[in-house]
Scaffold this motif. Structure first.
Motif, PDB file in Angstrom:
ATOM      1  N   LYS A 121      38.530   8.807  33.391  1.00 37.91           N
ATOM      2  CA  LYS A 121      38.266  10.152  33.880  1.00 37.91           C
ATOM      3  C   LYS A 121      39.499  10.655  34.638  1.00 37.91           C
ATOM      4  CE  LYS A 121      33.237   9.662  34.360  1.00 37.91           C
ATOM      5  NZ  LYS A 121      32.076   9.791  35.284  1.00 37.91           N
ATOM      6  N   ILE A 122      39.854  11.899  34.342  1.00 36.97           N
ATOM      7  CA  ILE A 122      41.004  12.511  35.006  1.00 36.97           C
ATOM      8  C   ILE A 122      40.571  13.863  35.553  1.00 36.97           C
ATOM      9  CG2 ILE A 122      43.311  13.503  34.696  1.00 36.97           C
ATOM     10  CD1 ILE A 122      43.742  11.494  32.428  1.00 36.97           C
ATOM     11  N   SER A 123      40.964  14.130  36.786  1.00 36.92           N
ATOM     12  CA  SER A 123      40.779  15.470  37.337  1.00 36.92           C
ATOM     13  C   SER A 123      42.074  15.910  37.999  1.00 36.92           C
ATOM     14  CB  SER A 123      39.635  15.511  38.345  1.00 36.92           C
ATOM     15  OG  SER A 123      39.978  14.821  39.527  1.00 36.92           O
ATOM     16  N   VAL A 124      42.332  17.204  37.954  1.00 35.11           N
ATOM     17  CA  VAL A 124      43.526  17.780  38.561  1.00 35.11           C
ATOM     18  C   VAL A 124      43.088  18.889  39.509  1.00 35.11           C
ATOM     19  CG1 VAL A 124      45.720  18.957  38.167  1.00 35.11           C
ATOM     20  CG2 VAL A 124      44.895  17.257  36.510  1.00 35.11           C
ATOM     21  N   LYS A 125      43.558  18.808  40.747  1.00 35.98           N
ATOM     22  CA  LYS A 125      43.265  19.838  41.740  1.00 35.98           C
ATOM     23  C   LYS A 125      44.533  20.617  42.059  1.00 35.98           C
ATOM     24  CE  LYS A 125      39.632  17.127  44.034  1.00 35.98           C
ATOM     25  NZ  LYS A 125      39.212  16.479  45.309  1.00 35.98           N
ATOM     26  N   ASN A 126      44.377  21.918  42.259  1.00 36.04           N
ATOM     27  CA  ASN A 126      45.528  22.731  42.644  1.00 36.04           C
ATOM     28  C   ASN A 126      45.778  22.586  44.141  1.00 36.04           C
ATOM     29  OD1 ASN A 126      43.756  24.407  44.035  1.00 36.04           O
ATOM     30  ND2 ASN A 126      43.805  26.042  42.519  1.00 36.04           N
ATOM     31  N   PRO A 127      46.847  23.187  44.669  1.00 39.81           N
ATOM     32  CA  PRO A 127      47.175  22.996  46.096  1.00 39.81           C
ATOM     33  C   PRO A 127      46.075  23.434  47.057  1.00 39.81           C
ATOM     34  CG  PRO A 127      49.080  23.838  44.919  1.00 39.81           C
ATOM     35  CD  PRO A 127      47.932  23.893  43.953  1.00 39.81           C
ATOM     36  N   SER A 128      45.161  24.284  46.594  1.00 31.84           N
ATOM     37  CA  SER A 128      44.051  24.723  47.439  1.00 31.84           C
ATOM     38  C   SER A 128      42.868  23.766  47.392  1.00 31.84           C
ATOM     39  CB  SER A 128      43.589  26.123  47.012  1.00 31.84           C
ATOM     40  OG  SER A 128      44.651  27.052  47.118  1.00 31.84           O
ATOM     41  N   GLY A 129      42.969  22.739  46.545  1.00 38.35           N
ATOM     42  CA  GLY A 129      41.896  21.770  46.439  1.00 38.35           C
ATOM     43  C   GLY A 129      40.880  22.082  45.360  1.00 38.35           C
ATOM     44  N   LYS A 130      41.103  23.137  44.586  1.00 34.02           N
ATOM     45  CA  LYS A 130      40.185  23.513  43.522  1.00 34.02           C
ATOM     46  C   LYS A 130      40.481  22.699  42.270  1.00 34.02           C
ATOM     47  CE  LYS A 130      38.727  27.450  40.678  1.00 34.02           C
ATOM     48  NZ  LYS A 130      38.938  28.890  40.378  1.00 34.02           N
TER      49      LYS A 130
END
Length: 818
Positions: free
Chosen positions: A234-243
């Motif tokens: 499983k992979i998730s990517v968050k942007n600098p705002s944490g979204k």
């Protein structure tokens, strides 16, 4: 990219702080023995409590720990190079069925052997890359021995031998201008993982110069000694705002080395830059046989370019690289800097206005790179192929291995833009043969390997002209106003060197300054210097004796001179539109075995701060050019007494980034000055003040827009003339929290303070107290040159009585009772 063979048993993990699995820094309860043992049995044999015949005697220490915390700057000895042993009893309880028990080293110097009881588990050569020992089988075997429950009461004896002995077939060379330290001087971590875990996660982020089209490739290298056949990823990517901006699931049934797990298109990603270091977060989890391992990496999208015959571009705009350098070295601990110390140092660099740092001359702690990522500091990181020439196959294999480790371990850091292949590789001495062609051949091999491992970053070297065509970016040797020439030649010499290569970057410039030493005529030595003879450093230039006139030998090593030199360089760099950037050498004073006769023995004193974080005046010169937060600093906070003729005008300088400043002398205004960076010195913020014998209070009020900042100092002015020193006066200047400050002053036969005295003095102490010495600082060395006729040292009183003394050749010894 990042082509490697099958999974390695000796994996290199990412920072243990980023592991969702069990990881613990092993800081306390270590014992250390300087020197060698007759064999591993001496480290683990039963010892009866209180037996006076139980030798050798071990010392209790905490990690990180360096052999050379004090002897690196002991003025009377060569620093220790040899073996040292560490031991600890561990509670080992892996919570995972068939899990792996790993010992992760963030760096250890320089050759290391790891033992579990009497079994050697692994050995490693190289003092700066991360590496891991898999203890699993050795622990399981030891737990079956009777000693596990009897002698060691359910704990596991871990023994580590470090060795920094001199070895010509190992990098870095001992001819290098820094200590090749020994010990467990970075953190050691006990890590538990499931049977299937992640060796490395490679997340390559790229974006076009306009910042419109981003791409993220994610690869992984798994650690799978039990050959597990399938797993869920499983992979998730968050942007600098944490979204969360991306989620991905995949069933893996075959485990290829560095398998591509995901390829993501990112529209208009938030860009990373020194001003706004925006970081994305990549989370990877892998589940097999009901157990999950997680890994997290921070990444950044940025586009950079070294323009051919031009400047540096970041995200489509010119950025002047304003840099410095870092050695892993600090007062009282040498290389064993804690995370808090490292954080303080990198934040001070950012406070000074740095947007670029060259890590000299070896791979440094991941803690450093994490801070550069989060604070916004671009990085040149290099392997320790430094001086001495070129060794044989063992030597070359180590260099390639360390390059591979450095690139793979720090691959994800957006701060890194350059991989350094070497430093001063034109410097012979370690081998009978010095063959430029062979050095060129090996440099090409390293350059090709770096591009194979990571095509996205540039390669570079400093000071090896016969290899400058091999790497992407080259820095020649330019030390205008120090080892050669006058600092006013800086721009002309730089442009001449710039025209010789496609991509020019100037790293290493500056000069030494003895903290707290100041001068009324700092540029005096320049009158002796030949103009037009070059501004590079040549063999013998670092010596304090012989050869042509040069400021490094004939100057006064004052903070006043270095402030002028830096001021000139910075004003010129603002008007060099073709310049990619420059990096001052270094940020902090550091220890070196090749400079025993410096004002602080065995210390390279080119830093803008001392070895204990004390700021020199030069720090504020940089701030005045490189920072935007309003600041103002009157030169001379560590200059208590100025001197000259009665009524003579003296220059008072203010370093500030404000638009204008007003100086007040003893409450009287001396007028407002406008700042102009090209008005040297001090960007025009300088006043000529007539001075007579007595005390002065100087205050500056500076304005930037609607913001006002102030600074104030007090000084005394001495107009009495002095002759040569004839006596010392040693006094206690103060005491706080059991620490007494002693100050010695040199006077002539008439009792006049000798403000230009530079005598080498030696402090001693007898009694209950102890000197705070071997710090490698102007106030923490028992042997030190005077600064303006005085010197300071501190004493731990230990609640008792002592007698302190100070002596110098040709002068009577002075004493004081404490």
């Amino acid at each position: 990219m990042l082509k490697r063979n099958l999974l390695l048993i000796l994996l290199i993990l990412c920072s243990p702080l980023l592991h969702a699995q069990s990881s613990k820094r092993l800081i306390q309860n270590w014992e250390y023995l300087k020197g060698d043992l007759g064999g591993i049995w001496e480290a683990v044999r039963p010892v009866k409590e209180g037996n006076p015949e139980s030798l050798p005697i071990w010392e209790k220490v905490n990690l990180p720990h360096c052999f050379n915390a004090h002897d690196a700057v002991d003025p009377d000895v060569n620093y220790y190079q040899g073996p040292g042993w560490y031991r600890i009893l561990l509670d080992v309880n892996n919570p995972y069925a068939k899990g792996r028990t790993l010992l992760h080293f963030e760096g250890a110097g320089q050759k290391t052997k790891v033992y579990l009881y009497t079994t050697k588990v692994v050995e490693h050569t190289g003092g700066y890359d991360e590496w891991t020992a898999d203890l699993t089988e050795a622990v399981e075997a030891f737990k079956k021995r009777p000693e596990f429950q009897t002698q060691f009461k359910g704990k596991v004896p871990l023994v580590i031998r470090c060795d920094n002995s001199r070895d010509l077939e190992m990098i870095p060379s001992n001819l290098s201008d820094f200590n090749v330290y020994g010990g467990l001087y970075r953190y050691v971590n006990l890590v538990y993982t499931p049977a299937l875990s992640v060796d490395k996660l490679f997340a390559h982020a790229e974006v076009d110069a306009k910042g419109e089209n981003g791409k993220l490739d994610i690869k992984a290298r798994l650690y799978n000694p039990d050959q597990i056949a399938s797993a869920m990823v499983k992979i998730s990517v968050k942007n600098p705002s944490g979204k969360v901006v991306y989620n991905f699931n995949k069933q893996l049934n075959t485990f290829k080395s560095d398998s591509l797990l995901s390829n993501i298109q990112v529209k208009s990603p938030k860009l990373w830059s020194p001003d706004v270091p925006q970081l994305y977060t990549v989370n990877l989890s892998i589940t097999a046989n009901g157990e999950t391992v997680k890994k997290e990496e921070k990444i950044g999208f940025r586009n950079f370019e070294f323009v051919k015959k031009g400047p540096f571009m970041l995200n489509g705009k010119r950025l002047l690289l304003r840099g410095t350098h870092r050695h892993e070295d600090h007062a009282d601990v040498a290389a064993a800097m804690t995370e808090d110390m490292i954080r303080t140092e990198i934040r001070m660099m950012k406070e000074m206005g740095v947007n670029f740092i060259r890590l000299g001359h070896y791979q440094q702690s991941r803690i450093v790179l994490n801070l550069c990522d989060s604070l916004g500091i671009l990085v040149w990181e290099e392997i320790p192929w430094c001086r001495g020439g070129l060794g044989g196959q063992i030597y070359q294999d180590q260099a390639k291995r360390m390059l591979t480790h450095m690139v793979e371990q720090h691959y994800n850091h957006p701060s890194i833009i350059i991989w350094g292949m070497g430093n001063e590789n034109d410097w012979p001495g370690d081998f009978p043969e010095f063959d430029q062609q062979k050095i060129r051949t090996f440099m090409k091999e390293l350059n090709d390997l770096s591009h194979q491992l990571d095509p996205s970053r540039k390669t570079a070297i400093r000071r090896c002209d016969f290899c400058k065509d091999i790497v992407d970016v080259y820095s020649p040797s330019i030390w205008a106003g120090w080892y050669r020439g006058n600092y006013t030649e800086y721009k002309a010499v730089s442009e001449e060197e710039f025209n010789k290569v496609d991509h020019f970057l100037h790293v290493e410039w500056g000069g030494d300054s003895h903290a707290r030493r100041h001068s009324e005529n700092p540029d005096n030595a320049l009158s002796k210097i030949k103009i037009g003879g070059g501004a590079d450093e040549r063999a013998g230039d670092a010596s304090l004796y012989g050869g042509a006139a040069r400021v490094s030998k004939d100057g006064d090593w004052s903070e006043s001179y270095i402030s002028n030199l830096i001021d000139w360089h910075l004003k010129e760099q603002e008007k060099m539109p073709w310049l990619s950037g420059a990096a001052y050498w270094p940020f902090k004073d550091f220890s070196t075995p090749v400079r025993p006769e410096n004002p602080v023995p065995y210390v390279n004193q080119k830093g803008v701060i001392e070895r204990d974080f004390t700021k020199k005046e030069a720090f504020y010169v940089f701030q005045s050019y490189w920072t935007t937060q309003p600041m103002a600093h009157i030169y001379g906070h560590s200059w208590p007494v100025r001197w000259g003729e009665e009524g003579e005008e003296k220059m008072v300088k203010v370093y500030s980034n404000c638009d204008e400043a007003e100086l007040f002398v003893n409450g009287k205004s001396y007028g407002v000055k406008k700042r102009n960076s090209q008005n040297f010195p001090a960007a025009g913020l300088r006043w000529q003040v007539p001075m007579v014998k007595g005390k002065y209070t100087f205050k500056v009020v500076a304005k930037k827009g609607k913001t006002t900042v102030t600074d104030q100092i007090e000084q005394e002015y001495q107009s009495d003339k002095w002759s040569k020193p004839t006596k010392f006066v040693l006094q206690k200047a103060g005491e706080q929290d059991g620490i007494a400050t002693l100050e010695v002053k040199a006077f002539d036969s008439k009792g006049v303070l000798c403000l230009d005295a530079m005598n080498l003095v030696e402090f001693s102490l007898t009694g209950d107290g102890s000197l705070i010495q071997d710090q490698g600082t102007s106030t923490g060395s028992r042997k030190v040159q005077l600064y303006n006729g005085r010197a300071i040292i501190r004493v731990k009183t230990n609640g008792g009585k002592s007698v302190a003394s100070v002596k110098s050749a040709g002068l009577p010894t002075a004493f004081v009772n404490l």
